[in-house]
Write a protein that holds these residues in place. Structure first.
Motif, PDB file in Angstrom:
ATOM      1  N   GLU A 307      21.008  -7.761 -53.698  1.00 10.50           N
ATOM      2  CA  GLU A 307      19.684  -7.849 -53.068  1.00 10.50           C
ATOM      3  C   GLU A 307      19.811  -7.794 -51.553  1.00 10.50           C
ATOM      4  O   GLU A 307      19.032  -7.105 -50.869  1.00 10.50           O
ATOM      5  CB  GLU A 307      18.994  -9.145 -53.498  1.00 10.50           C
ATOM      6  N   HIS A 308      20.806  -8.513 -51.032  1.00  6.23           N
ATOM      7  CA  HIS A 308      21.048  -8.488 -49.586  1.00  6.23           C
ATOM      8  C   HIS A 308      21.551  -7.120 -49.145  1.00  6.23           C
ATOM      9  O   HIS A 308      21.100  -6.569 -48.122  1.00  6.23           O
ATOM     10  CB  HIS A 308      22.062  -9.576 -49.222  1.00  6.23           C
ATOM     11  N   THR A 310      21.256  -4.034 -50.589  1.00  9.21           N
ATOM     12  CA  THR A 310      20.252  -2.974 -50.645  1.00  9.21           C
ATOM     13  C   THR A 310      19.155  -3.182 -49.603  1.00  9.21           C
ATOM     14  O   THR A 310      18.570  -2.217 -49.106  1.00  9.21           O
ATOM     15  CB  THR A 310      19.625  -2.880 -52.047  1.00  9.21           C
ATOM     16  N   GLY A 311      18.891  -4.428 -49.257  1.00 12.47           N
ATOM     17  CA  GLY A 311      17.941  -4.690 -48.178  1.00 12.47           C
ATOM     18  C   GLY A 311      18.444  -4.142 -46.857  1.00 12.47           C
ATOM     19  O   GLY A 311      17.676  -3.553 -46.078  1.00 12.47           O
ATOM     20  N   GLU A 312      19.738  -4.334 -46.582  1.00  9.57           N
ATOM     21  CA  GLU A 312      20.344  -3.795 -45.359  1.00  9.57           C
ATOM     22  C   GLU A 312      20.376  -2.269 -45.384  1.00  9.57           C
ATOM     23  O   GLU A 312      20.185  -1.614 -44.358  1.00  9.57           O
ATOM     24  CB  GLU A 312      21.763  -4.347 -45.193  1.00  9.57           C
ATOM     25  N   ALA A 314      18.214  -0.310 -46.977  1.00  7.31           N
ATOM     26  CA  ALA A 314      16.838   0.136 -46.749  1.00  7.31           C
ATOM     27  C   ALA A 314      16.470   0.042 -45.269  1.00  7.31           C
ATOM     28  O   ALA A 314      15.806   0.934 -44.718  1.00  7.31           O
ATOM     29  CB  ALA A 314      15.871  -0.706 -47.589  1.00  7.31           C
ATOM     30  N   LYS A 315      16.920  -1.023 -44.619  1.00  2.00           N
ATOM     31  CA  LYS A 315      16.649  -1.190 -43.185  1.00  2.00           C
ATOM     32  C   LYS A 315      17.344  -0.091 -42.372  1.00  2.00           C
ATOM     33  O   LYS A 315      16.765   0.478 -41.440  1.00  2.00           O
ATOM     34  CB  LYS A 315      17.138  -2.567 -42.724  1.00  2.00           C
ATOM     35  N   VAL A 349      15.003  -0.515 -56.150  1.00  2.00           N
ATOM     36  CA  VAL A 349      14.807  -1.234 -54.889  1.00  2.00           C
ATOM     37  C   VAL A 349      14.373  -0.297 -53.764  1.00  2.00           C
ATOM     38  O   VAL A 349      13.466  -0.601 -52.994  1.00  2.00           O
ATOM     39  CB  VAL A 349      16.097  -1.976 -54.497  1.00  2.00           C
ATOM     40  N   LEU A 350      15.039   0.857 -53.660  1.00  2.00           N
ATOM     41  CA  LEU A 350      14.778   1.771 -52.547  1.00  2.00           C
ATOM     42  C   LEU A 350      13.555   2.647 -52.789  1.00  2.00           C
ATOM     43  O   LEU A 350      13.003   3.218 -51.843  1.00  2.00           O
ATOM     44  CB  LEU A 350      16.001   2.668 -52.310  1.00  2.00           C
TER      45      LEU A 350
END
Length: 420
Positions: A307-308, A310-312, A314-315, A349-350
């Motif tokens: 989760e962390h 894929t968040g990075e 995406a950012k 997620v993306l």
């Protein structure tokens, strides 16, 4: 007796945070590569893509290359080396000259490069790894491969420049040379990986390549046939392994085994019923039962780190401007992409189409044909290609910010001329 012709060999060396791998190949007459030998050793002296222990890294490099040499039945002296550490910068220099409607000559190419002199200077003390001229533009018409001999009023070209911090590159260079191997060129990992697992059409339409390495995740964006931006994240598969080891009190080796055999990025109703035995850090002791967890517990730990991550990612894609019509396709590669269900998880997620990219190099042995060896295969393809590149890192000039631009220019001009 006539002297037998000297064999032209290609040697690729990928020095990562978890493994050091080597490949020896021979270009054939039809332009393909014939794999002669491969080698692999555990990487103990590299952290987050940076050389942290020169001696341990040197030993791993020497052993991996020697293994490949034994299989190939030959010795090699120089190699193309992959660089996957952080600190990479990517810029595109657009250069244009007036032609006046006449036919384009070689001197026009020289003038075009002369106008790009300031654009390809190392910036802020960086070292240039690549200066890759992309397709030409004639009077606004993009995508011209060979403009020589065509008529035009204006001639333009985009030069893609990849630069890195000098110290890590020099440490890598020194480490390889200490292993008694010359460095032909140091190649940025996204450049090599993109060559191995992306099609020309994907690079043209627009695609993001996400290399999930052990210690580093590189996010790069391709559009218009060229790499237009990249960003390195100091996170990778090792972090998932460490999370598992910490959560369940086991050794890293055991945690890695659990991740590979039982781990998944996606949940399943059966996960609550499947039990996994864990070897404790202290080893087996008399009277102490082996700990057991459900697969659901393991997947929960993995997904928390993902989760962390894929968040990075995406950012990073947002910062690189990966959106709109060309921001729809993502390709995952690297050892981290081999985690079960990783592509489906990332797609959810993306919110983009995601596939796993494998090296497109026929003849690779099964043990080296997975996503974890995409950069290695890409290095070999890069070495054997006739791509217009400096082929040599250019260090920043100490006497002034523009002191070495002439050298860069002359090399670019000579490479361009050699392609005609």
């Amino acid at each position: 007796m006539p002297t037998p012709p000297v064999r032209k060999l290609v040697t690729a060396l990928d020095i990562g945070s978890s493994k050091v791998s080597a490949l020896i190949a021979e270009p054939t007459e039809d332009g393909e590569l014939r794999i002669l030998g491969t080698g692999q050793r555990e990487s103990r002296g590299v952290k987050r893509g940076f050389v942290a222990d020169m001696e341990k890294s040197e030993i791993a490099i020497r052993e991996a290359v020697e293994q490949a040499e034994r299989i190939a039945g030959t010795n090699v002296e120089r190699a193309f080396v992959g660089f996957s550490a952080g600190g990479l910068d990517s810029t595109v220099a657009s250069v244009e000259v007036e032609i006046g409607g006449r036919r384009i000559e070689k001197r026009d190419i020289d003038e075009l490069l002369a106008h790009g002199r300031d654009s390809i200077d190392p910036d802020k003390g960086k070292m240039i790894l690549h200066a890759l001229p992309a397709l030409y533009t004639l009077d606004g018409l993009q995508g011209v491969k060979k403009p020589l001999g065509l008529h035009a009023s204006r001639l333009a070209v985009d030069i893609h420049v990849v630069a890195a911090e000098p110290a890590p590159v020099r440490n890598l260079d020194l480490c390889v040379r200490s292993a008694h191997l010359g460095v032909e060129a140091i190649v940025a990992s996204p450049v090599a990986a993109g060559k191995a697992c992306l099609s020309d059409e994907e690079r043209e339409l627009g695609v993001a390549l996400v290399e999930l390495g052990a210690g580093v995740t590189n996010v790069s964006v391709f559009a218009g046939g060229m790499l237009v931006g990249l960003k390195s994240l100091p996170i990778g598969g090792i972090d998932i392994t460490d999370d598992i080891a910490s959560a369940f009190g086991t050794r890293r080796m055991e945690a890695e085994r659990m991740k590979c055999f039982y781990g998944s990025a996606m949940t399943s109703p059966r996960d609550n019923h499947e039990m996994i035995e864990i070897a404790p850090i202290a080893g087996q002791q008399e009277g102490i039962e082996t700990a057991r967890i459900t697969r659901a517990q393991l997947v929960a730990v993995i997904r928390q780190r993902l989760e962390h991550l894929t968040g990075e990612i995406a950012k990073a894609l947002k910062e690189l401007g990966f959106a709109g019509p060309f921001g729809r396709q993502v390709v995952l590669t690297g050892g981290g992409s081999e985690l079960k269900g990783m592509a489906d998880y990332a797609q959810g997620v993306l919110g983009r189409a995601v596939r796993v990219g494998r090296p497109n190099l026929p003849g690779l042995p099964d043990a080296h044909s997975g996503p974890a060896f995409t950069t290695l295969a890409g290095l070999a393809l890069f070495a054997a290609s006739d791509e217009l590149d400096l082929r040599q890192a250019i260090a920043p000039q100490q006497s002034g910010p523009k002191g070495n631009s002439g050298n860069v220019l002359q090399r670019l001009i000579s490479v361009f001329r050699s392609s005609y």
